[in-house]
Design a protein around this motif. Structure first.
Motif, short mmCIF file in Angstrom:
data_model
loop_
_atom_site.label_atom_id
_atom_site.label_comp_id
_atom_site.label_asym_id
_atom_site.label_seq_id
_atom_site.Cartn_x
_atom_site.Cartn_y
_atom_site.Cartn_z
N TYR A 85 0.83 -1.21 0.00
CA TYR A 85 0.00 0.00 0.00
C TYR A 85 0.87 1.27 0.00
O TYR A 85 1.87 1.34 0.74
CB TYR A 85 -0.90 -0.04 1.25
CG TYR A 85 -1.78 1.15 1.41
CD1 TYR A 85 -2.86 1.36 0.54
CD2 TYR A 85 -1.56 2.08 2.42
CE1 TYR A 85 -3.67 2.46 0.69
CE2 TYR A 85 -2.38 3.19 2.58
CZ TYR A 85 -3.43 3.37 1.70
OH TYR A 85 -4.25 4.47 1.85
N THR A 115 -5.85 -6.62 4.32
CA THR A 115 -7.02 -5.78 4.02
C THR A 115 -7.82 -6.30 2.83
O THR A 115 -9.05 -6.39 2.90
CB THR A 115 -6.57 -4.33 3.73
OG1 THR A 115 -5.90 -3.82 4.88
CG2 THR A 115 -7.74 -3.43 3.39
N ASP A 119 -0.39 -7.38 5.81
CA ASP A 119 -1.58 -6.56 5.59
C ASP A 119 -2.60 -7.43 4.86
O ASP A 119 -2.39 -7.82 3.72
CB ASP A 119 -1.19 -5.32 4.78
CG ASP A 119 -2.35 -4.35 4.57
OD1 ASP A 119 -3.52 -4.79 4.56
OD2 ASP A 119 -2.09 -3.14 4.40
N GLU A 128 1.86 -8.27 1.96
CA GLU A 128 0.41 -8.11 1.78
C GLU A 128 -0.16 -9.37 1.13
O GLU A 128 0.42 -9.87 0.18
CB GLU A 128 0.09 -6.90 0.88
CG GLU A 128 0.05 -5.60 1.63
CD GLU A 128 -0.37 -4.41 0.77
OE1 GLU A 128 -1.02 -4.58 -0.27
OE2 GLU A 128 -0.01 -3.29 1.17
#
Ligand SMILES: *Cc1c(COP(=O)(O)O)cnc(C)c1O
Length: 391
Positions: free
Chosen positions: A110, A184, A182, A153
């Motif tokens: 990100y 997300t 991460d 990620e």
């Protein structure tokens, strides 16, 4: 509760017990300050996140219900909520790193995390090596005596790379690194990185966990109590704590996360397939397509392929720009993961300062469009997207 399945855990949130009953939903404790009868109990509550509620920057009962829910969904022992995903990222980085440390990070993380890492490097002498994430041997090659942290990620922007988490986490563990993922884009419904050996998993709750584009929030879940205490301490000192109301809305969001994710993924399946067949589209990046370079990894690691799609329009920058002006139902917006479908053309918006070469280095085609697929009827979405695509 951990013997139940995630769909059940997301709904059955533990709520406070009253003398003869308990509320079915988590009450909103919109309180900053808590009164005690016993001064020793107050003192103890100031020292640890688990010994009572004294002041809401340290802990709050509503926020704690959110933390316990995410910890259960991620198979962690505990969690820390923050006011944003970036609050979670920086709480972890500042808790884990000191001057002279070295970090190995996946290259396509990100943008905000990338900026924070570079800022730490420039201002505090923390060095960072970025790896492509194709082969776990990259870790050994990047390793230094002062390497402390591995930052990955699950599904990464912009081309929805799916890293082989088990092998990268094993390589990180073998080198004694703290590993942070991460999660997300995948959410705990598609992948639980702690079960693959991660020490910390983080979310921008602003995206799928909240899911309704009405809060900003972040959360970190931990494999061990030791890690939890360490990061809680910094998060509390930084003041990254969320407002209880945002935590309360996030809980409400999480109760429908399992069914929302099913629809995000089902809609993405239809749209990715149709986009891939469209003559104006040069390429579609979605891990569920057999043409995706990480399709095999995604099949093994994820229970479904997620709601984020990137696609390239053959006619480049102008076509991307025109497409995002042409959609009517689908909305042009920077953020993602909500119930409504949004679209972004990075080359003319979030990355407009980059020239063609710099865009290519960031993995972003000039005609690339990022689609956050919502939960509307997929045929309505396709009708809108198709009318906005070049004839
Ligand atoms: C949005 C996002 C973040 C940052 O979260 P905020 O809530 O905007 O601070 C971090 N990681 C990923 C993958 C994101 O999409």
């Amino acid at each position: 509760m951990t013997s139940t399945r995630p769909e059940t855990r997301a709904v059955h949130i533990t709520t406070p017990t009253l003398p003869n009953s308990r509320p079915i939903s988590v009450p909103l404790y919109q309180a900053s300050n808590f009164a005690f009868d016993d001064p020793d109990a107050l003192a103890t509550a100031l020292d640890s996140p688990d010994t009572g509620f004294v002041y809401s920057r340290y802990a709050n009962p509503t926020t704690r219900a959110l933390e316990n829910t995410v910890a259960a969904l991620e198979n962690g022992v505990a969690a820390v909520s923050t006011a944003s995903g970036m609050g979670a990222i920086n709480s972890a980085l500042l808790a884990l790193l000191r001057t002279g440390d070295h970090v190995i990070a996946q290259r396509c993380i990100y943008g905000g995390a990338f900026a924070s890492l570079n800022d730490l490097a420039a201002r505090f002498g923390i060095e960072v090596t970025y790896i492509p994430g194709d082969n776990p041997a990259e870790i050994e090659k990047a390793l230094r005596p002062n390497t402390r942290l591995l930052y990955l990620e699950t599904i990464a922007n912009p081309v929805t790379r799916v890293i082989n988490l088990p092998t990268f986490l094993a390589a990180g563990k073998a080198a004694n690194l703290t590993t942070l993922v991460d999660n997300t884009f995948a959410t705990p419904m598609l992948c639980q990185p702690l079960t693959h050996g991660a020490d910390i998993v983080l979310h921008s709750a602003t995206k799928y966990l909240g899911g309704h584009s009405d809060i900003t929030g972040g959360i970190l879940a931990f494999a061990t109590e030791e890690m939890h205490h360490k990061v809680w301490h910094y998060s509390m000192e930084l003041g990254a704590t969320p407002d209880p109301f945002a935590a309360w809305l996030t809980i409400r969001g999480i109760q429908t996360l399992p069914i929302r994710m099913r629809q995000h993924c089902a809609n993405a399946t239809l749209l990715a397939t149709r986009l891939a067949e469209h003559p104006a589209v040069a390429a579609v990046h979605w891990p569920g397509l057999a043409s995706h370079p990480d399709h095999q990894t995604a099949k093994e690691l994820l229970t479904d392929f997620g709601g984020m799609i990137a696609f390239e329009l053959s006619d480049g920058r102008e076509a991307g720009h025109t497409f995002t002006k042409g959609v009517r139902l689908v909305q042009l917006a920077a953020s993602l993961g909500g119930v409504e479908t949004t679209v972004l053309h990075p080359a003319s918006t979030s990355h407009r300062q980059l020239n063609e070469e710099e865009l290519a280095a960031a993995g972003i085609g000039a005609g690339m469009v990022r689609l956050s697929v919502g939960i509307e009827h997929p045929e309505d979405l396709w009708t809108d997207i198709a009318q906005a695509l070049p004839a």
